[in-house]
Scaffold this motif. Sequence first.
Motif, PDB file in Angstrom:
ATOM      1  N   ALA A  35       0.813  -1.216   0.000  1.00  0.00           N
ATOM      2  CA  ALA A  35       0.000   0.000   0.000  1.00  0.00           C
ATOM      3  C   ALA A  35       0.848   1.267   0.000  1.00  0.00           C
ATOM      4  O   ALA A  35       0.419   2.295  -0.540  1.00  0.00           O
ATOM      5  CB  ALA A  35      -0.942   0.001   1.201  1.00  0.00           C
ATOM      6  N   VAL A  36       2.037   1.215   0.579  1.00  0.00           N
ATOM      7  CA  VAL A  36       2.861   2.424   0.690  1.00  0.00           C
ATOM      8  C   VAL A  36       3.239   2.973  -0.693  1.00  0.00           C
ATOM      9  O   VAL A  36       3.484   4.162  -0.845  1.00  0.00           O
ATOM     10  CB  VAL A  36       4.123   2.170   1.558  1.00  0.00           C
ATOM     11  N   LEU A  37       3.225   2.141  -1.702  1.00  0.00           N
ATOM     12  CA  LEU A  37       3.607   2.583  -3.035  1.00  0.00           C
ATOM     13  C   LEU A  37       2.607   3.561  -3.646  1.00  0.00           C
ATOM     14  O   LEU A  37       2.996   4.455  -4.394  1.00  0.00           O
ATOM     15  CB  LEU A  37       3.774   1.364  -3.963  1.00  0.00           C
ATOM     16  N   ASP A  38       1.327   3.400  -3.346  1.00  0.00           N
ATOM     17  CA  ASP A  38       0.298   4.206  -3.996  1.00  0.00           C
ATOM     18  C   ASP A  38      -0.550   5.044  -3.053  1.00  0.00           C
ATOM     19  O   ASP A  38      -1.311   5.894  -3.516  1.00  0.00           O
ATOM     20  CB  ASP A  38      -0.655   3.289  -4.783  1.00  0.00           C
ATOM     21  N   ALA A  39      -0.473   4.811  -1.765  1.00  0.00           N
ATOM     22  CA  ALA A  39      -1.363   5.471  -0.817  1.00  0.00           C
ATOM     23  C   ALA A  39      -1.075   6.973  -0.728  1.00  0.00           C
ATOM     24  O   ALA A  39       0.077   7.381  -0.662  1.00  0.00           O
ATOM     25  CB  ALA A  39      -1.218   4.847   0.559  1.00  0.00           C
ATOM     26  N   PRO A  40      -2.123   7.789  -0.691  1.00  0.00           N
ATOM     27  CA  PRO A  40      -1.927   9.230  -0.591  1.00  0.00           C
ATOM     28  C   PRO A  40      -1.676   9.711   0.836  1.00  0.00           C
ATOM     29  O   PRO A  40      -1.270  10.850   1.043  1.00  0.00           O
ATOM     30  CB  PRO A  40      -3.247   9.796  -1.122  1.00  0.00           C
ATOM     31  N   SER A  41      -1.924   8.859   1.837  1.00  0.00           N
ATOM     32  CA  SER A  41      -1.765   9.278   3.234  1.00  0.00           C
ATOM     33  C   SER A  41      -1.568   8.060   4.128  1.00  0.00           C
ATOM     34  O   SER A  41      -1.828   6.923   3.717  1.00  0.00           O
ATOM     35  CB  SER A  41      -3.013  10.032   3.700  1.00  0.00           C
ATOM     36  N   LEU A  42      -1.145   8.318   5.354  1.00  0.00           N
ATOM     37  CA  LEU A  42      -1.019   7.236   6.332  1.00  0.00           C
ATOM     38  C   LEU A  42      -2.377   6.610   6.636  1.00  0.00           C
ATOM     39  O   LEU A  42      -2.490   5.401   6.812  1.00  0.00           O
ATOM     40  CB  LEU A  42      -0.380   7.757   7.623  1.00  0.00           C
ATOM     41  N   SER A  43      -3.401   7.426   6.679  1.00  0.00           N
ATOM     42  CA  SER A  43      -4.745   6.907   6.952  1.00  0.00           C
ATOM     43  C   SER A  43      -5.220   5.962   5.857  1.00  0.00           C
ATOM     44  O   SER A  43      -5.981   5.033   6.121  1.00  0.00           O
ATOM     45  CB  SER A  43      -5.738   8.049   7.118  1.00  0.00           C
ATOM     46  N   ALA A  44      -4.774   6.195   4.626  1.00  0.00           N
ATOM     47  CA  ALA A  44      -5.151   5.291   3.533  1.00  0.00           C
ATOM     48  C   ALA A  44      -4.507   3.915   3.718  1.00  0.00           C
ATOM     49  O   ALA A  44      -5.037   2.916   3.258  1.00  0.00           O
ATOM     50  CB  ALA A  44      -4.733   5.892   2.204  1.00  0.00           C
ATOM     51  N   ILE A  45      -3.405   3.859   4.419  1.00  0.00           N
ATOM     52  CA  ILE A  45      -2.709   2.598   4.661  1.00  0.00           C
ATOM     53  C   ILE A  45      -3.232   1.925   5.941  1.00  0.00           C
ATOM     54  O   ILE A  45      -3.562   0.742   5.934  1.00  0.00           O
ATOM     55  CB  ILE A  45      -1.191   2.821   4.795  1.00  0.00           C
ATOM     56  N   PHE A  46      -3.330   2.689   7.015  1.00  0.00           N
ATOM     57  CA  PHE A  46      -3.610   2.138   8.333  1.00  0.00           C
ATOM     58  C   PHE A  46      -5.026   2.369   8.833  1.00  0.00           C
ATOM     59  O   PHE A  46      -5.389   1.868   9.890  1.00  0.00           O
ATOM     60  CB  PHE A  46      -2.645   2.734   9.370  1.00  0.00           C
ATOM     61  N   GLY A  47      -5.811   3.130   8.124  1.00  0.00           N
ATOM     62  CA  GLY A  47      -7.126   3.505   8.648  1.00  0.00           C
ATOM     63  C   GLY A  47      -6.978   4.750   9.500  1.00  0.00           C
ATOM     64  O   GLY A  47      -5.890   5.295   9.667  1.00  0.00           O
ATOM     65  N   GLU A  48      -8.058   5.186  10.052  1.00  0.00           N
ATOM     66  CA  GLU A  48      -8.026   6.398  10.874  1.00  0.00           C
ATOM     67  C   GLU A  48      -7.282   6.148  12.163  1.00  0.00           C
ATOM     68  O   GLU A  48      -7.326   5.064  12.728  1.00  0.00           O
ATOM     69  CB  GLU A  48      -9.462   6.860  11.162  1.00  0.00           C
ATOM     70  N   PRO A  49      -6.586   7.182  12.665  1.00  0.00           N
ATOM     71  CA  PRO A  49      -5.890   7.031  13.943  1.00  0.00           C
ATOM     72  C   PRO A  49      -6.886   6.866  15.085  1.00  0.00           C
ATOM     73  O   PRO A  49      -8.044   7.262  14.951  1.00  0.00           O
ATOM     74  CB  PRO A  49      -5.112   8.346  14.078  1.00  0.00           C
ATOM     75  N   PRO A  50      -6.431   6.272  16.160  1.00  0.00           N
ATOM     76  CA  PRO A  50      -7.339   6.107  17.303  1.00  0.00           C
ATOM     77  C   PRO A  50      -7.735   7.462  17.876  1.00  0.00           C
ATOM     78  O   PRO A  50      -6.970   8.433  17.820  1.00  0.00           O
ATOM     79  CB  PRO A  50      -6.522   5.308  18.298  1.00  0.00           C
ATOM     80  N   ALA A  51      -8.938   7.534  18.406  1.00  0.00           N
ATOM     81  CA  ALA A  51      -9.426   8.782  18.998  1.00  0.00           C
ATOM     82  C   ALA A  51      -8.647   9.055  20.279  1.00  0.00           C
ATOM     83  O   ALA A  51      -8.320   8.129  21.033  1.00  0.00           O
ATOM     84  CB  ALA A  51     -10.907   8.658  19.314  1.00  0.00           C
ATOM     85  N   PRO A  52      -8.335  10.319  20.548  1.00  0.00           N
ATOM     86  CA  PRO A  52      -7.626  10.650  21.792  1.00  0.00           C
ATOM     87  C   PRO A  52      -8.516  10.371  23.004  1.00  0.00           C
ATOM     88  O   PRO A  52      -9.740  10.449  22.916  1.00  0.00           O
ATOM     89  CB  PRO A  52      -7.315  12.132  21.668  1.00  0.00           C
TER      90      PRO A  52
END
Length: 81
Positions: free
Chosen positions: A63-80
């Motif tokens: 996914a790192v080759l084409d993903a536009p953001s970290l969220s596109a790879i890992f999903g949304e970050p956990p809520a604080p």
Amino acid sequence: MLSQRIEKWAKEFQAEGERKGRLEGEARVLERQLTRRFGDLPAWVRERLGSATEAQLETWTEAVLDAPSLSAIFGEPPAPH
């Protein structure tokens, strides 16, 4: 008989160590790729890398080759909290 068990356990222990070492190495390479692509990584990404399975690492590495953001790879970050 006992020596055979010990030998078997030693081989299993060595195989597990090698598997963990491979996973850690793959995670380090992916971390470097992500850092180069997206800059400093937030803690939540580093945590996911540290606890990833082999399948997850393979998916994220592709996914790192084409993903536009970290969220596109890992999903949304956990809520604080």
